[in-house]
Write a protein that holds these residues in place. Structure first.
Motif, PDB file in Angstrom:
ATOM      1  N   LEU A  69     132.521 -44.162 -12.242  1.00  0.00           N
ATOM      2  CA  LEU A  69     133.780 -44.078 -12.973  1.00  0.00           C
ATOM      3  C   LEU A  69     133.697 -42.996 -14.056  1.00  0.00           C
ATOM      4  O   LEU A  69     134.662 -42.238 -14.262  1.00  0.00           O
ATOM      5  CB  LEU A  69     134.092 -45.435 -13.611  1.00  0.00           C
ATOM      6  CG  LEU A  69     135.434 -45.561 -14.341  1.00  0.00           C
ATOM      7  CD1 LEU A  69     136.597 -45.316 -13.396  1.00  0.00           C
ATOM      8  CD2 LEU A  69     135.557 -46.944 -14.987  1.00  0.00           C
ATOM      9  N   THR A  70     132.569 -42.900 -14.737  1.00  0.00           N
ATOM     10  CA  THR A  70     132.377 -41.864 -15.751  1.00  0.00           C
ATOM     11  C   THR A  70     132.480 -40.475 -15.133  1.00  0.00           C
ATOM     12  O   THR A  70     133.133 -39.573 -15.678  1.00  0.00           O
ATOM     13  CB  THR A  70     131.007 -42.026 -16.440  1.00  0.00           C
ATOM     14  OG1 THR A  70     130.907 -43.349 -16.991  1.00  0.00           O
ATOM     15  CG2 THR A  70     130.809 -41.003 -17.539  1.00  0.00           C
ATOM     16  N   GLN A  71     131.833 -40.302 -13.996  1.00  0.00           N
ATOM     17  CA  GLN A  71     131.888 -39.019 -13.296  1.00  0.00           C
ATOM     18  C   GLN A  71     133.310 -38.704 -12.855  1.00  0.00           C
ATOM     19  O   GLN A  71     133.780 -37.567 -12.964  1.00  0.00           O
ATOM     20  CB  GLN A  71     130.951 -39.041 -12.083  1.00  0.00           C
ATOM     21  CG  GLN A  71     130.992 -37.799 -11.208  1.00  0.00           C
ATOM     22  CD  GLN A  71     130.357 -36.596 -11.870  1.00  0.00           C
ATOM     23  OE1 GLN A  71     129.596 -36.751 -12.826  1.00  0.00           O
ATOM     24  NE2 GLN A  71     130.660 -35.394 -11.397  1.00  0.00           N
ATOM     25  N   TYR A  72     134.014 -39.706 -12.363  1.00  0.00           N
ATOM     26  CA  TYR A  72     135.377 -39.493 -11.866  1.00  0.00           C
ATOM     27  C   TYR A  72     136.309 -39.053 -12.990  1.00  0.00           C
ATOM     28  O   TYR A  72     137.143 -38.163 -12.805  1.00  0.00           O
ATOM     29  CB  TYR A  72     135.913 -40.774 -11.226  1.00  0.00           C
ATOM     30  CG  TYR A  72     137.262 -40.594 -10.567  1.00  0.00           C
ATOM     31  CD1 TYR A  72     137.349 -40.124  -9.252  1.00  0.00           C
ATOM     32  CD2 TYR A  72     138.439 -40.861 -11.257  1.00  0.00           C
ATOM     33  CE1 TYR A  72     138.581 -39.933  -8.641  1.00  0.00           C
ATOM     34  CE2 TYR A  72     139.676 -40.677 -10.657  1.00  0.00           C
ATOM     35  CZ  TYR A  72     139.736 -40.211  -9.350  1.00  0.00           C
ATOM     36  OH  TYR A  72     140.961 -40.013  -8.764  1.00  0.00           O
ATOM     37  N   VAL A  73     136.171 -39.652 -14.169  1.00  0.00           N
ATOM     38  CA  VAL A  73     137.076 -39.351 -15.278  1.00  0.00           C
ATOM     39  C   VAL A  73     136.685 -38.061 -15.994  1.00  0.00           C
ATOM     40  O   VAL A  73     137.545 -37.220 -16.296  1.00  0.00           O
ATOM     41  CB  VAL A  73     137.106 -40.525 -16.284  1.00  0.00           C
ATOM     42  CG1 VAL A  73     137.955 -40.168 -17.507  1.00  0.00           C
ATOM     43  CG2 VAL A  73     137.661 -41.775 -15.616  1.00  0.00           C
ATOM     44  N   PHE A  74     135.397 -37.845 -16.244  1.00  0.00           N
ATOM     45  CA  PHE A  74     134.978 -36.752 -17.117  1.00  0.00           C
ATOM     46  C   PHE A  74     134.139 -35.678 -16.423  1.00  0.00           C
ATOM     47  O   PHE A  74     133.871 -34.635 -17.032  1.00  0.00           O
ATOM     48  CB  PHE A  74     134.164 -37.312 -18.288  1.00  0.00           C
ATOM     49  CG  PHE A  74     134.932 -38.267 -19.160  1.00  0.00           C
ATOM     50  CD1 PHE A  74     135.886 -37.807 -20.052  1.00  0.00           C
ATOM     51  CD2 PHE A  74     134.703 -39.640 -19.083  1.00  0.00           C
ATOM     52  CE1 PHE A  74     136.593 -38.686 -20.863  1.00  0.00           C
ATOM     53  CE2 PHE A  74     135.408 -40.531 -19.891  1.00  0.00           C
ATOM     54  CZ  PHE A  74     136.360 -40.045 -20.782  1.00  0.00           C
ATOM     55  N   GLY A  75     133.707 -35.892 -15.187  1.00  0.00           N
ATOM     56  CA  GLY A  75     132.808 -34.958 -14.530  1.00  0.00           C
ATOM     57  C   GLY A  75     133.524 -33.772 -13.898  1.00  0.00           C
ATOM     58  O   GLY A  75     134.728 -33.785 -13.659  1.00  0.00           O
ATOM     59  N   LYS A  76     132.744 -32.730 -13.604  1.00  0.00           N
ATOM     60  CA  LYS A  76     133.293 -31.533 -12.962  1.00  0.00           C
ATOM     61  C   LYS A  76     133.615 -31.793 -11.491  1.00  0.00           C
ATOM     62  O   LYS A  76     134.518 -31.159 -10.929  1.00  0.00           O
ATOM     63  CB  LYS A  76     132.290 -30.392 -13.086  1.00  0.00           C
ATOM     64  CG  LYS A  76     132.041 -29.945 -14.525  1.00  0.00           C
ATOM     65  CD  LYS A  76     130.975 -28.860 -14.595  1.00  0.00           C
ATOM     66  CE  LYS A  76     130.706 -28.451 -16.042  1.00  0.00           C
ATOM     67  NZ  LYS A  76     129.618 -27.433 -16.133  1.00  0.00           N
ATOM     68  N   ASN A  77     132.872 -32.682 -10.873  1.00  0.00           N
ATOM     69  CA  ASN A  77     133.115 -33.040  -9.469  1.00  0.00           C
ATOM     70  C   ASN A  77     133.420 -34.531  -9.388  1.00  0.00           C
ATOM     71  O   ASN A  77     132.521 -35.353  -9.188  1.00  0.00           O
ATOM     72  CB  ASN A  77     131.886 -32.703  -8.613  1.00  0.00           C
ATOM     73  CG  ASN A  77     131.563 -31.225  -8.647  1.00  0.00           C
ATOM     74  OD1 ASN A  77     132.379 -30.393  -8.280  1.00  0.00           O
ATOM     75  ND2 ASN A  77     130.358 -30.893  -9.108  1.00  0.00           N
ATOM     76  N   PRO A  78     134.693 -34.905  -9.540  1.00  0.00           N
ATOM     77  CA  PRO A  78     135.071 -36.328  -9.653  1.00  0.00           C
ATOM     78  C   PRO A  78     134.637 -37.195  -8.482  1.00  0.00           C
ATOM     79  O   PRO A  78     134.392 -38.386  -8.662  1.00  0.00           O
ATOM     80  CB  PRO A  78     136.600 -36.271  -9.756  1.00  0.00           C
ATOM     81  CG  PRO A  78     136.894 -34.908 -10.279  1.00  0.00           C
ATOM     82  CD  PRO A  78     135.851 -34.020  -9.690  1.00  0.00           C
ATOM     83  N   GLN A  79     134.539 -36.627  -7.293  1.00  0.00           N
ATOM     84  CA  GLN A  79     134.242 -37.433  -6.116  1.00  0.00           C
ATOM     85  C   GLN A  79     132.748 -37.728  -5.950  1.00  0.00           C
ATOM     86  O   GLN A  79     132.358 -38.480  -5.057  1.00  0.00           O
ATOM     87  CB  GLN A  79     134.760 -36.734  -4.847  1.00  0.00           C
ATOM     88  CG  GLN A  79     136.249 -36.423  -4.884  1.00  0.00           C
ATOM     89  CD  GLN A  79     137.100 -37.658  -5.044  1.00  0.00           C
ATOM     90  OE1 GLN A  79     136.763 -38.730  -4.538  1.00  0.00           O
ATOM     91  NE2 GLN A  79     138.209 -37.539  -5.769  1.00  0.00           N
ATOM     92  N   THR A  80     131.907 -37.155  -6.797  1.00  0.00           N
ATOM     93  CA  THR A  80     130.465 -37.382  -6.706  1.00  0.00           C
ATOM     94  C   THR A  80     130.139 -38.851  -6.972  1.00  0.00           C
ATOM     95  O   THR A  80     130.588 -39.418  -7.961  1.00  0.00           O
ATOM     96  CB  THR A  80     129.712 -36.505  -7.724  1.00  0.00           C
ATOM     97  OG1 THR A  80     130.039 -35.144  -7.494  1.00  0.00           O
ATOM     98  CG2 THR A  80     128.206 -36.704  -7.591  1.00  0.00           C
ATOM     99  N   LYS A  81     129.366 -39.454  -6.077  1.00  0.00           N
ATOM    100  CA  LYS A  81     128.997 -40.872  -6.230  1.00  0.00           C
ATOM    101  C   LYS A  81     127.704 -40.959  -7.044  1.00  0.00           C
ATOM    102  O   LYS A  81     126.601 -41.054  -6.508  1.00  0.00           O
ATOM    103  CB  LYS A  81     128.826 -41.533  -4.855  1.00  0.00           C
ATOM    104  CG  LYS A  81     130.050 -41.423  -3.959  1.00  0.00           C
ATOM    105  CD  LYS A  81     131.291 -42.040  -4.591  1.00  0.00           C
ATOM    106  CE  LYS A  81     132.495 -41.963  -3.675  1.00  0.00           C
ATOM    107  NZ  LYS A  81     133.738 -42.443  -4.328  1.00  0.00           N
ATOM    108  N   LEU A  82     127.871 -40.917  -8.331  1.00  0.00           N
ATOM    109  CA  LEU A  82     126.739 -40.859  -9.245  1.00  0.00           C
ATOM    110  C   LEU A  82     126.116 -42.236  -9.420  1.00  0.00           C
ATOM    111  O   LEU A  82     126.821 -43.230  -9.550  1.00  0.00           O
ATOM    112  CB  LEU A  82     127.242 -40.347 -10.596  1.00  0.00           C
ATOM    113  CG  LEU A  82     126.295 -39.507 -11.466  1.00  0.00           C
ATOM    114  CD1 LEU A  82     125.904 -38.236 -10.724  1.00  0.00           C
ATOM    115  CD2 LEU A  82     126.993 -39.153 -12.777  1.00  0.00           C
ATOM    116  N   GLN A  83     124.788 -42.308  -9.441  1.00  0.00           N
ATOM    117  CA  GLN A  83     124.101 -43.532  -9.808  1.00  0.00           C
ATOM    118  C   GLN A  83     123.831 -43.522 -11.308  1.00  0.00           C
ATOM    119  O   GLN A  83     123.811 -42.472 -11.945  1.00  0.00           O
ATOM    120  CB  GLN A  83     122.776 -43.661  -9.041  1.00  0.00           C
ATOM    121  CG  GLN A  83     122.947 -43.935  -7.560  1.00  0.00           C
ATOM    122  CD  GLN A  83     121.608 -44.171  -6.876  1.00  0.00           C
ATOM    123  OE1 GLN A  83     120.638 -43.454  -7.115  1.00  0.00           O
ATOM    124  NE2 GLN A  83     121.553 -45.189  -6.049  1.00  0.00           N
TER     125      GLN A  83
END
Length: 315
Positions: free
Chosen positions: A134-148
């Motif tokens: 969710l953090t990656q989706y809202v604030f990341g450069k690549n929102p679709q990245t499934k970050l652990q």
């Protein structure tokens, strides 16, 4: 029988967790509203299927509620084991006597309790991976990245990373150092190296002779070591109480991260300039004092801040 801290008022604990879940959900609602107002005007996109930010929000909420359900089942199962043992003693007062080494009745009871406890651990641990996505989706450069979660933490420690300068970075570092990293190691050990019954000892107390049986599934030193940030190493705990503290700690740590995201939106995004999508619509809240448009998230954030009343105290 030594003094073991246990859940002596289940309804009170369940109600406290219920209130915290409601408050945390207000935080997730606020985050999704701020996202739609400040970053990507997703309001009205539901016709295309549920927007991913709402899916991620609901996935975390599902994990939280699942952990709470298993906590309820843990309390129910403990009561059922006590009822069963009481009935056995009434039928045969010597039924637990004469065993060399381990007691199979106690071992089976521990298996039942720890199987539910395992589910609580797994659901709670998953919350943080969803929170990373969710953090990656809202604030990341690549929102679709499934970050652990572990990768999110690495990004937060990188001074040149994509989250450099974000207000929530310090909160993520604190949550990881204080709780999540050790908790995830513990979860990995349960999955890959040792079953949970190795972590609990069963004791039994009989009230009024052959009356009601009370069971205590005592946390081993291993559990206390892995949870040392939330329970004292000098006291003894039932697994039920440790589970309550784990769920509460998880909710408070998620809240701390969300609080950092609140700070990020308030300090680094323009409050009166909503993102407008051509051909779409935007939801705003009008400030009656200034007459300016504001994010509709503000009322949700206000309710969310009640989480501070539940700050954890180590016992």
């Amino acid at each position: 029988m030594k003094k073991i801290i246990f859940v002596d008022n289940p309804n009170e604990c369940l109600e406290e967790i219920k209130q915290l879940i409601r408050i945390v959900y207000e935080g997730f609602m606020a985050l999704s509203h701020d996202y739609g107002y400040h970053i990507n005007n997703v309001f009205g996109d539901a016709a295309k299927g549920k927007v991913e930010i709402y899916e991620l929000r609901d996935s975390i909420n599902y994990r939280i509620r699942s952990a709470n359900l298993h906590f309820y089942l843990l309390l129910i199962q403990k009561a059922e084991i006590e009822r069963r043992f009481t009935a056995m003693l009434e039928k045969d007062p010597t039924c637990f006597d004469g065993f060399w080494g381990s007691n199979p009745y106690f071992e089976n009871a521990a298996d039942e309790i720890m199987a539910i406890y395992d589910s609580i651990i797994f659901h709670l641990s998953s919350c943080f991976d969803y929170l990373a996505m969710l953090t990656q989706y809202v604030f990341g450069k690549n929102p679709q990245t499934k970050l652990q979660w572990i990768t999110l933490v690495k990004h937060c420690y990188n001074p040149n990373g994509e989250f450099s300068g974000r207000k929530f970075v310090a909160n993520i570092k604190k949550v990881d150092a204080d709780f999540v990293s050790k908790f995830n190691d513990y979860r990995a050990e349960l999955i890959h190296r040792k079953k949970s019954t190795s972590f609990a000892n069963v004791s039994l107390k009989i009230k009024s002779g052959r009356g009601k049986v009370i069971t205590q599934f005592e946390c081993s030193e291993k559990i206390k070591s892995n949870l040392k940030k939330i329970i004292s190493q000098d006291l003894d705990y039932c697994v039920t109480f440790a589970s309550f503290k784990l769920i509460k700690e998880t909710l408070l740590d998620i809240s701390l991260v969300l609080n950092g995201m609140y700070d990020e939106f308030r300090e680094n995004y323009k409050p009166h300039t909503p993102i407008i999508k051509q051909g779409g619509f935007q939801i705003v809240s009008m400030n009656p004092d200034t007459g300016f448009a504001e994010s509709p998230a503000l009322s949700n954030w206000e309710k969310f801040m009640e989480y501070k009343k539940f700050q954890q105290i180590t016992l």
